[in-house]
Design a protein around this motif. Structure first.
Motif, short mmCIF file in Angstrom:
data_model
loop_
_atom_site.label_atom_id
_atom_site.label_comp_id
_atom_site.label_asym_id
_atom_site.label_seq_id
_atom_site.Cartn_x
_atom_site.Cartn_y
_atom_site.Cartn_z
N GLN A 11 -111.40 -8.80 32.63
CA GLN A 11 -110.82 -9.41 31.44
C GLN A 11 -111.91 -9.62 30.40
N GLN A 52 -105.90 -17.81 20.91
CA GLN A 52 -105.07 -17.64 22.10
C GLN A 52 -105.49 -16.31 22.70
N GLY A 53 -105.87 -16.29 23.95
CA GLY A 53 -106.36 -15.06 24.56
C GLY A 53 -107.86 -14.94 24.38
N PRO A 54 -108.40 -13.70 24.43
CA PRO A 54 -109.84 -13.52 24.28
C PRO A 54 -110.35 -14.15 22.98
#
Length: 120
Positions: A11, A52-54
């Protein structure tokens, strides 16, 4: 093929963007994303944009004219590509493309890094 055990996760944690002026860039990116620029600049050269997220990390320590992103390293999502295009255009950012295939466009941040917005 046998699976190899790795301590590295599959990820992305964050993308670094080289910027010349950390305060100016923090304000510009937060305005672009519609979020407050109230987080602290770390160590005098890093700003972690709350995402939000990486994550996106602005870093003035890694900036040189040669380090700017000449192609998008990631894209930002939008549900309304036309509204996003109009918003970026109104912000004064340099647009590099029109909306292509009714799906995406490229533009530059104040340091000349190439960014992309895509309809999700």
């Amino acid at each position: 093929m046998l699976a190899v055990t790795s301590p590295i996760m599959n990820q992305i944690g964050a993308v670094f963007i080289p910027v010349s002026d950390i305060e100016r860039s923090r304000n510009w990116y937060c305005s672009l994303l519609g979020i407050p620029a109230d987080e602290e600049v770390l160590f005098g050269h890093l700003y972690v944009i709350p995402m939000q997220g990486p994550g996106i990390v602005l870093d003035s320590k890694i900036y040189t004219p040669e380090s700017i992103l000449k192609v998008p390293a990631f894209h930002l999502n939008t549900e309304d590509i036309d509204a996003a295009y109009d918003f970026v255009k109104a912000s004064g950012a340099e647009l590099l493309t029109d909306i292509e295939n009714d799906h995406w466009f490229n533009f530059k941040d104040p340091d000349g890094n190439v960014l992309m917005i895509c309809r999700c």
